[in-house]
Design an enzyme around this catalytic site. Structure first.
Site, PDB file in Angstrom:
ATOM      1  N   ASP A 210      -5.944   0.726  -5.634  1.00  0.00           N
ATOM      2  CA  ASP A 210      -6.829   1.538  -4.859  1.00  0.00           C
ATOM      3  C   ASP A 210      -6.635   2.006  -3.497  1.00  0.00           C
ATOM      4  O   ASP A 210      -7.575   2.750  -2.959  1.00  0.00           O
ATOM      5  CB  ASP A 210      -8.255   0.746  -4.808  1.00  0.00           C
ATOM      6  CG  ASP A 210      -8.306  -0.358  -4.023  1.00  0.00           C
ATOM      7  OD1 ASP A 210      -7.369  -0.965  -3.751  1.00  0.00           O
ATOM      8  OD2 ASP A 210      -9.446  -0.866  -3.661  1.00  0.00           O
ATOM      9  N   GLU A 211      -5.449   1.889  -3.010  1.00  0.00           N
ATOM     10  CA  GLU A 211      -5.078   2.551  -1.839  1.00  0.00           C
ATOM     11  C   GLU A 211      -3.562   2.817  -1.671  1.00  0.00           C
ATOM     12  O   GLU A 211      -2.712   2.139  -2.209  1.00  0.00           O
ATOM     13  CB  GLU A 211      -5.675   1.738  -0.739  1.00  0.00           C
ATOM     14  CG  GLU A 211      -4.955   0.285  -0.238  1.00  0.00           C
ATOM     15  CD  GLU A 211      -5.238  -0.323   0.721  1.00  0.00           C
ATOM     16  OE1 GLU A 211      -5.519   0.243   1.773  1.00  0.00           O
ATOM     17  OE2 GLU A 211      -5.569  -1.624   0.621  1.00  0.00           O
TER      18      GLU A 211
END
Length: 353
Positions: free
Chosen positions: A103-104
């Site tokens: 997610d990043e």
């Protein structure tokens, strides 16, 4: 001057679940294991966070904080698929992408001609694409380097954007609390506070020679961060550094002999993973992690060129003894893999005296 964007999805696992099941929206929601099986919260939405629920918290404790909390198991295959879709959006704007997790990621848009070369407008466009195409929100930080971009992405969460321009860096790092610097943990922050060091300005005013004497390379890194410096490039290909497995036990163990069969099971899970990432079997360290019933944990490691079952057992006994009679709720095994070149910037800052 680099133009770096750090994109961080907002409560990613929970956001995917709320998108796919509207009944889960606007209620306290967590992804994690059940209370009956000693589960732990992986992530939660912002409604749950208002009650104090956090990731890595025991599910039972989270439910005491928020009795109305809905806890559901994760769907990792779905999250991986959505993560791939997010990275495909990144690739519309640059091929210099460094994923940090599902997610990043960091994006280097220094040479991008898109949006007239404006990193701010590129970040806005990426966030809009994610919202339109995936019905999810992301927060972004734009800055001259990775360290500052990562901090910036957290400043206007959720669904926010923070831009740190080069001319703003000096003032920003001067007031930056040291605990906000990646690599400065709670204990390190306490040690620095005991020296009267709380912000970047405090470190800048402290004798550099003394910091280097006390902390060596970590002291040099701290000085650089407090000056707003970070020369690490965005790495398109990241080398895996370790392989590990762990299990939260359905019931506490009170004797090390009870843990030996579980140790064997964990080894059986570890070997195939090690084979995938290190076909020649070479490692540099192996270790055992033990978490006690009071949630304190300890890790014991030893350098070795090959993983050794007997060494795992010896490390387990040593780690267990550190509990001084406390029961154990979690066991883990791990190995560190050889690296082409060890990079100090990527290590956890070690500020022990």
């Amino acid at each position: 001057m680099r133009k770096i964007i750090h994109i961080d999805m907002d409560c990613f696992f929970a956001a995917v679940e709320m998108r796919d099941n509207p009944a889960l929206r606007h209620i306290p929601l967590a992804i994690g294991g059940s209370r009956d099986r000693r589960g732990v919260i992986a992530t939660c939405n912002y409604e749950a966070r208002r009650f104090g629920v956090r990731s890595a918290m025991a599910t039972a404790y989270a439910l005491r904080l928020c009795p109305t909390l809905t806890v559901i198991p994760g769907r990792m295959a779905v999250y991986q698929q959505v993560s791939g879709e997010i990275r495909a959006i990144f690739a519309r704007y640059t091929d210099r992408i460094e994923p940090l997790s599902l997610d990043e990621a960091y994006l280097d848009v220094s040479d991008s001609p898109l949006h007239r070369g404006s990193a701010t407008r590129i970040a806005e466009a990426i966030r809009e694409d994610i919202r339109r195409d995936l019905q999810l929100t992301a927060s972004a930080g734009v800055a001259p380097n990775k360290f500052l971009a990562k901090i910036a992405s957290d400043l206007n969460k959720p669904d926010g954007l923070f831009v740190l321009r080069p001319e703003q860096v000096a003032e920003f790092v001067a007031t930056l609390p040291l605990r906000k610097i990646p690599g400065i943990g709670e204990k390190s922050a306490q040690r620095l506070a005991a020296m009267g060091l709380h912000t970047g300005a405090d470190v800048q005013a402290y004798p550099a020679s003394e910091l280097l004497r006390l902390f060596g390379k970590s002291g040099q890194m701290l000085l650089e961060r407090c000056r707003g410096q970070d020369e690490r490039p965005v790495e398109v290909s990241r080398v895996r550094k370790s392989v590990g497995v762990e299990v939260t036990l359905p019931a506490d163990l009170t004797a090390v002999e009870q843990a030996i069969p579980i140790l064997v099971q964990l080894e059986q899970q570890l070997w195939p993973r090690l084979q995938r990432h290190a076909p020649d079997g070479r490692i540099v360290r192996q270790g055992v992690k033990v978490k006690f019933a009071d949630f304190q944990q300890t890790t014991v490691e030893r350098s070795t060129p090959r993983a050794d079952t007997g060494l795992f057992l010896a490390l387990l006994r040593e780690a267990w003894a550190r509990g001084e009679g406390k029961s154990v709720r979690l066991l883990g095994l791990g190995v560190s893999l050889p690296q082409p070149e060890e990079k100090t910037e990527e290590r956890q800052l070690s500020l022990a005296f």
